[in-house]
Design a protein around this motif. Structure first.
Motif, PDB file in Angstrom:
ATOM      1  N   PRO A 142       0.812  -1.226   0.000  1.00 34.88           N
ATOM      2  CA  PRO A 142       0.000   0.000   0.000  1.00 34.88           C
ATOM      3  C   PRO A 142       0.841   1.270   0.000  1.00 34.88           C
ATOM      4  O   PRO A 142       0.418   2.299  -0.542  1.00 34.88           O
ATOM      5  CB  PRO A 142      -0.836  -0.119   1.283  1.00 34.88           C
ATOM      6  N   LEU A 143       2.047   1.179   0.591  1.00 34.23           N
ATOM      7  CA  LEU A 143       2.933   2.342   0.565  1.00 34.23           C
ATOM      8  C   LEU A 143       3.378   2.647  -0.857  1.00 34.23           C
ATOM      9  O   LEU A 143       3.399   3.817  -1.283  1.00 34.23           O
ATOM     10  CB  LEU A 143       4.149   2.089   1.461  1.00 34.23           C
ATOM     11  N   PHE A 146       0.480   4.191  -2.527  1.00 34.48           N
ATOM     12  CA  PHE A 146       0.334   5.579  -2.068  1.00 34.48           C
ATOM     13  C   PHE A 146       1.302   6.492  -2.803  1.00 34.48           C
ATOM     14  O   PHE A 146       0.921   7.559  -3.315  1.00 34.48           O
ATOM     15  CB  PHE A 146       0.588   5.637  -0.558  1.00 34.48           C
ATOM     16  N   SER A 279      -5.608   6.759  -9.467  1.00 32.88           N
ATOM     17  CA  SER A 279      -5.540   5.683  -8.469  1.00 32.88           C
ATOM     18  C   SER A 279      -5.481   4.319  -9.137  1.00 32.88           C
ATOM     19  O   SER A 279      -4.731   3.428  -8.710  1.00 32.88           O
ATOM     20  CB  SER A 279      -6.739   5.761  -7.512  1.00 32.88           C
ATOM     21  N   HIS A 301      -5.031  -4.033  -0.742  1.00 34.83           N
ATOM     22  CA  HIS A 301      -4.071  -3.139  -0.083  1.00 34.83           C
ATOM     23  C   HIS A 301      -3.523  -2.113  -1.071  1.00 34.83           C
ATOM     24  O   HIS A 301      -3.415  -0.926  -0.755  1.00 34.83           O
ATOM     25  CB  HIS A 301      -2.900  -3.941   0.479  1.00 34.83           C
ATOM     26  N   SER A 304      -6.188   0.480  -2.214  1.00 28.57           N
ATOM     27  CA  SER A 304      -6.523   1.345  -1.073  1.00 28.57           C
ATOM     28  C   SER A 304      -5.419   2.375  -0.868  1.00 28.57           C
ATOM     29  O   SER A 304      -5.695   3.567  -0.669  1.00 28.57           O
ATOM     30  CB  SER A 304      -6.708   0.514   0.192  1.00 28.57           C
ATOM     31  N   GLY A 305      -4.165   1.926  -0.908  1.00 25.86           N
ATOM     32  CA  GLY A 305      -3.048   2.857  -0.774  1.00 25.86           C
ATOM     33  C   GLY A 305      -3.023   3.871  -1.896  1.00 25.86           C
ATOM     34  O   GLY A 305      -2.733   5.055  -1.671  1.00 25.86           O
ATOM     35  N   SER A 306      -3.345   3.425  -3.107  1.00 26.32           N
ATOM     36  CA  SER A 306      -3.359   4.331  -4.260  1.00 26.32           C
ATOM     37  C   SER A 306      -4.421   5.412  -4.095  1.00 26.32           C
ATOM     38  O   SER A 306      -4.176   6.592  -4.375  1.00 26.32           O
ATOM     39  CB  SER A 306      -3.626   3.542  -5.545  1.00 26.32           C
ATOM     40  N   GLY A 309      -3.271   7.862  -1.575  1.00 26.65           N
ATOM     41  CA  GLY A 309      -2.216   8.707  -2.127  1.00 26.65           C
ATOM     42  C   GLY A 309      -2.758   9.795  -3.029  1.00 26.65           C
ATOM     43  O   GLY A 309      -2.308  10.948  -2.981  1.00 26.65           O
ATOM     44  N   SER A 324      -9.760   4.558   6.860  1.00 29.64           N
ATOM     45  CA  SER A 324      -8.493   3.938   6.498  1.00 29.64           C
ATOM     46  C   SER A 324      -7.921   3.135   7.668  1.00 29.64           C
ATOM     47  O   SER A 324      -7.358   2.054   7.486  1.00 29.64           O
ATOM     48  CB  SER A 324      -7.484   5.016   6.085  1.00 29.64           C
ATOM     49  N   ILE A 328      -6.881  -0.831   7.696  1.00 27.58           N
ATOM     50  CA  ILE A 328      -5.556  -1.305   8.086  1.00 27.58           C
ATOM     51  C   ILE A 328      -5.658  -2.328   9.211  1.00 27.58           C
ATOM     52  O   ILE A 328      -4.941  -3.337   9.231  1.00 27.58           O
ATOM     53  CB  ILE A 328      -4.665  -0.115   8.499  1.00 27.58           C
TER      54      ILE A 328
END
Length: 353
Positions: A142-143, A146, A279, A301, A304-306, A309, A324, A328
């Motif tokens: 997810p990072l 993001f 996204s 994941h 969701s991170g996108s 971001g 969020s 998580i």
């Protein structure tokens, strides 16, 4: 042979559940921005889920299937362990779908296999270095989504800074069709391979215990190296298994996952067509990277991170961080809960087999 057939049925059933559980990932923003009607969107996503087979067979290889085969140490893999893992994955996926929680079908499977293996043979049955990388990507995936969402959004804002808002809106809606197709392909490519790897493990375990002499031709493992041109060595599952797994995901996608679509499309942050494209593009890029690395990650994941971001580019408060946080939390508890379910199912099966 009954256990082996049961595993194939469970794996394909899990792919079907994965399809309607995770279909929201590739079509939530396209539906919420009203680029496509829900029924059209799921057919669109299902088609590109199936296209993933050709991408894996002829271009990208079965890297993730190779990795999944290593979750349980090769010498300790048994058919009851695999049945326990698949059963746990199906149970938890259905629970989270019913509650509308966009959890990870991928990590449910990994957790279920771990729990069943530990219950059977102890901690030594798990290939911890492989599991460690997979668990690390609960945070890393997810990072990456993001960061990719941020970069793509900011980059396109700069490139299109002189374009009129109305024209940009029209372009974004068209581009969303492309990004949704890429994300659906990446989803099919990423998620179907986990079950292909599990079936290959089951065939290896069956062959080690009983040999292959009694198996019908349609169950005989494909010993030819697949995707050899890319340097990978996925072997084991009959040639029809990848087609069956990806088809099951495509059919599952056509069944929809409307509760999760609501969470993914609206609750994390308000999505415009432009942001929907960014996204989805970020999610697709991230999934193609992890496929190349052979790391099974959660499509949920990543997207969701996108979305977070992309939303954070406007301002941090644009992201509903309370929602969020709930997502998580669900991600963190998925592997432990699935492991417990896998252990329980294995214990029940072990009594009878």
């Amino acid at each position: 042979m009954g256990c082996l057939v049961a595993i194939i049925i469970l794996a394909i059933a899990f792919d079907f559940i994965n399809g309607f559980h995770d279909s929201a990932n590739s079509i939530a923003t396209v539906v919420s921005t009203k680029v496509l009607k829900p029924v059209v969107a799921v057919v669109w996503a299902a088609f590109f889920n199936f296209i993933a087979f050709f991408a894996a067979e002829y271009l990208l290889g079965f890297n993730i299937a190779n990795t999944v085969q290593k979750v349980v140490e090769g010498d300790w893999v048994t058919l009851p362990i695999i049945i326990g893992g698949l059963s746990a994955a199906i149970v938890w996926s259905l629970i989270t779908w019913w509650k509308g929680i966009p959890s990870s079908s991928s990590h449910t499977l990994i957790g279920g296999l771990m729990g069943a293996a530990i219950c059977s043979k102890g901690l030594m049955a798990v290939h911890w270095s492989t599991v460690g990388v997979i668990c690390a990507f609960i945070i890393v995936a997810p990072l990456l989504g993001f960061i990719a969402g941020n970069i793509i959004t900011v980059g396109l804002y700069w490139l299109c800074r002189k374009v009129k808002p109305h024209k940009m809106d029209v372009w974004s809606k068209r581009l969303q069709l492309v990004s949704s197709a890429c994300l659906s392909t990446a989803h099919g490519l990423n998620d179907s391979q986990k079950e292909i790897g599990v079936i290959a493990c089951a065939l290896a375990a069956y062959g080690a215990q009983y040999g292959f002499d009694g198996l019908p031709n349609w169950l005989l493992p494909d010993l030819m190296t697949r995707a050899g041109e890319t340097g990978h060595n996925f072997t084991g599952a009959p040639a029809w298994i990848p087609v069956a797994c990806i088809t099951a995901i495509a059919i599952g996608t056509m069944s929809g996952g409307w509760k999760i679509i609501k969470t993914m499309g609206n609750k994390i942050t308000k999505i415009t067509p432009y942001e929907g494209f960014c996204s989805q593009a970020a999610g697709a890029v991230t999934l193609f990277i992890t496929q190349h690395l052979g790391i099974p990650v959660s499509t949920t994941h990543v997207i969701s991170g996108s979305i977070m971001g992309v939303g954070a580019v406007k301002r941090l408060s644009a992201v509903r961080w309370g929602v969020s946080k709930e997502l998580i939390t669900a991600w963190i508890i998925t592997i432990p809960i699935s492991a417990v379910i896998g252990a329980v199912v294995f214990g029940i099966i072990h009594i009878w087999i």
